[in-house]
Scaffold this motif. Structure first.
Motif, short mmCIF file in Angstrom:
data_model
loop_
_atom_site.label_atom_id
_atom_site.label_comp_id
_atom_site.label_asym_id
_atom_site.label_seq_id
_atom_site.Cartn_x
_atom_site.Cartn_y
_atom_site.Cartn_z
N GLU A 156 0.85 -1.24 0.08
CA GLU A 156 0.01 0.03 -0.26
C GLU A 156 0.72 1.47 -0.09
OE1 GLU A 156 -3.35 0.63 -0.02
OE2 GLU A 156 -3.37 -1.44 -0.81
N TYR A 157 2.00 1.19 0.42
CA TYR A 157 3.06 2.47 0.37
C TYR A 157 3.20 2.98 -0.76
CZ TYR A 157 7.09 -0.25 -0.88
OH TYR A 157 8.06 -1.15 -1.90
N LYS A 159 1.23 3.60 -3.18
CA LYS A 159 0.33 4.72 -3.70
C LYS A 159 0.96 6.03 -3.56
CE LYS A 159 -3.62 1.60 -3.41
NZ LYS A 159 -4.97 1.38 -2.74
N SER A 160 1.60 6.28 -2.47
CA SER A 160 1.88 7.58 -2.07
C SER A 160 3.48 7.95 -2.82
CB SER A 160 2.39 7.85 -0.43
OG SER A 160 3.15 6.81 -0.20
N HIS A 161 3.95 6.82 -3.61
CA HIS A 161 5.12 7.21 -4.16
C HIS A 161 5.27 7.09 -5.78
CE1 HIS A 161 6.47 5.86 -0.46
NE2 HIS A 161 7.89 6.27 -0.47
#
Length: 447
Positions: A156-157, A159-161
């Motif tokens: 999920e991390y 998505k912010s990258h």
């Protein structure tokens, strides 16, 4: 007036005139056909927008004499190709025959003689420019994609990258919400494409559908400088669930293919460079039933300077250099497939390999794919040990041949050593493929 009388190929016009004529015929054929639906228009927008000036790049390379010869008005028209159901030389209505080149234009078909003529002409033109052809797969070769719903909690991390789709030139991870997908470009892909484009005319050929193929082409080549309209999807192929060079306008003797799946190219294995699969997302590992964690789960990635694409680029450079060696000589009969075999023969050159309990008992060792692979990589294979043997390939350190190798201070490796050399086009350190390492790997997978 008829198409034949209007055609510039009946005069001493240039190839630019021919391209302009064909552009006009494309427009008129499109106007004459029944109007597409709103959805079809949207789907074809990308196809049409880049077509002018570029849509028939191969035809633009044809010499004037060849154009006149192919389309001479002295004899009966041979109908070299059609748009819709109309011959693009004489305008006669035709039955649907020939090979479809939908990726160039949705209604374009060429007969076999015209395809051969264009390939001959274009190959001569490109060889004067010291260029060959390179057909590139997408998934697991140049990039890795996943459906958003298949992302694991550990991913999920990501998505912010992600990078903006407004300017993709400097990015490598993209969220395609309108397709409910996320795509990660393989490390080194931008440098790979830039350098490869100096040696090859490049095609994309994917088993994905047309919409996916075009979107991935935009991420890889936002300016359209590498592929143009040479983006082939499963919708453009002629054989279901297979890829074939019949829709590539290049002589087979001048084409190299880069793909992670050998079985996709049953008729062109000599043209093929098989690359190690790029498993960035967890769903990719699951797809191939791999037990290990994906790169995204490990928060890691391939090395740019030492990764798969960097290795393959070296192979391409070697094959290209061999093809154009001694350019003062006639190179028309050269075959890049022979050059590729020469490069492969260097990988395990000087190694003599004996296999110990790797093959089924009743099988002929020389018929086994692993034996053939080792020979293709330049190794000498034998069934019995002697002083000249350098490597024993085994799955158990307790076999007689493996014990002999230990006593004689020879290398004992598992079959992965040959597989790795095959994928990486480079002899691998033997200590990374010891039987002890294999045991540790099996224990880790069980845990």
């Amino acid at each position: 007036m008829s198409v034949a009388s209007d055609s510039p190929v009946h005069s001493s016009s240039s190839s630019d005139d021919l391209a302009a004529f064909l552009d006009a015929e494309l427009d008129s054929a499109s106007d004459a056909s029944s109007g597409p639906s709103e959805e079809e228009e949207e789907a074809e927008d990308d196809e049409e927008s880049g077509l002018k000036r570029r849509k028939l790049e191969h035809l633009e390379t044809v010499d004037e004499e060849e154009i006149e010869e192919a389309s001479s008005s002295k004899g009966e028209c041979q109908h070299p190709g059609s748009f819709g159901n109309m011959c693009f030389v004489c305008g006669q209505k035709l039955e649907e025959t020939g090979v479809s080149f939908r990726y160039i234009h949705k209604e374009m078909r060429l007969n076999e003689d015209e395809i051969s003529r264009l390939r001959d002409s274009d190959s001569r033109f490109l060889q004067r420019q010291r260029k060959l052809y390179l057909v590139l797969d997408l998934d697991h070769t140049l990039l890795n994609s996943t459906v958003l719903r298949d992302l694991k909690p550990e991913e999920e991390y990501l998505k912010s990258h992600t990078h903006s789709l407004q300017d993709v030139s400097g990015g490598s991870l993209f969220m395609l919400e309108f397709m409910q997908m996320m795509t990660k470009l393989r490390p080194f892909v931008h440098s790979f494409l830039k350098e490869a484009s100096e040696m090859f005319v490049m095609y994309i050929y994917t088993m994905g559908d047309r919409a996916y193929a075009r979107q991935m082409a935009k991420l890889l080549d936002p300016k359209g400088e590498y592929f143009g309209d040479r983006v082939i999807s499963r919708d453009d192929g002629t054989v279901r669930h297979q890829k074939s060079l019949d829709v590539v306008l290049g002589q087979e003797s001048a084409v190299l293919i880069l793909d992670d799946t050998e079985n996709a190219w049953p008729n062109h294995k000599d043209n093929l460079i098989v690359i190690e699969r790029y498993h960035f997302f967890a769903s990719s590992c699951r797809q191939f039933d791999h037990k290990y964690k994906s790169l995204s789960e490990l928060k890691s990635d391939e090395s740019e300077p030492e990764g798969a694409l960097a290795t393959v680029l070296k192979v391409l450079k070697q094959a290209h250099a061999l093809f154009f060696e001694n350019v003062d000589e006639d190179i028309s009969n050269r075959d890049v497939r022979s050059m590729l075999k020469q490069v492969r023969k260097e990988v395990l050159k000087g190694c003599k390999v004996v296999f110990s309990r790797v093959f089924p008992t009743k099988a002929k060792p020389e018929d086994h794919p692993l034996w053939k692979m080792a020979e293709e990589l330049g190794a000498t294979c034998a069934t019995e040990v002697d002083a000249s043997v350098t490597h024993v390939v085994a799955m158990d350190v307790g076999t007689e041949k493996a014990r002999w190798a230990v006593r004689e201070k020879k290398y004992v490796v598992h079959r992965g050593w040959i597989d790795a050399a095959n994928y990486l086009w480079k002899k691998q350190p033997e200590e990374n493929f010891s039987l002890e390492q294999l045991k540790k790997q099996h224990v880790a997978e069980e845990e």
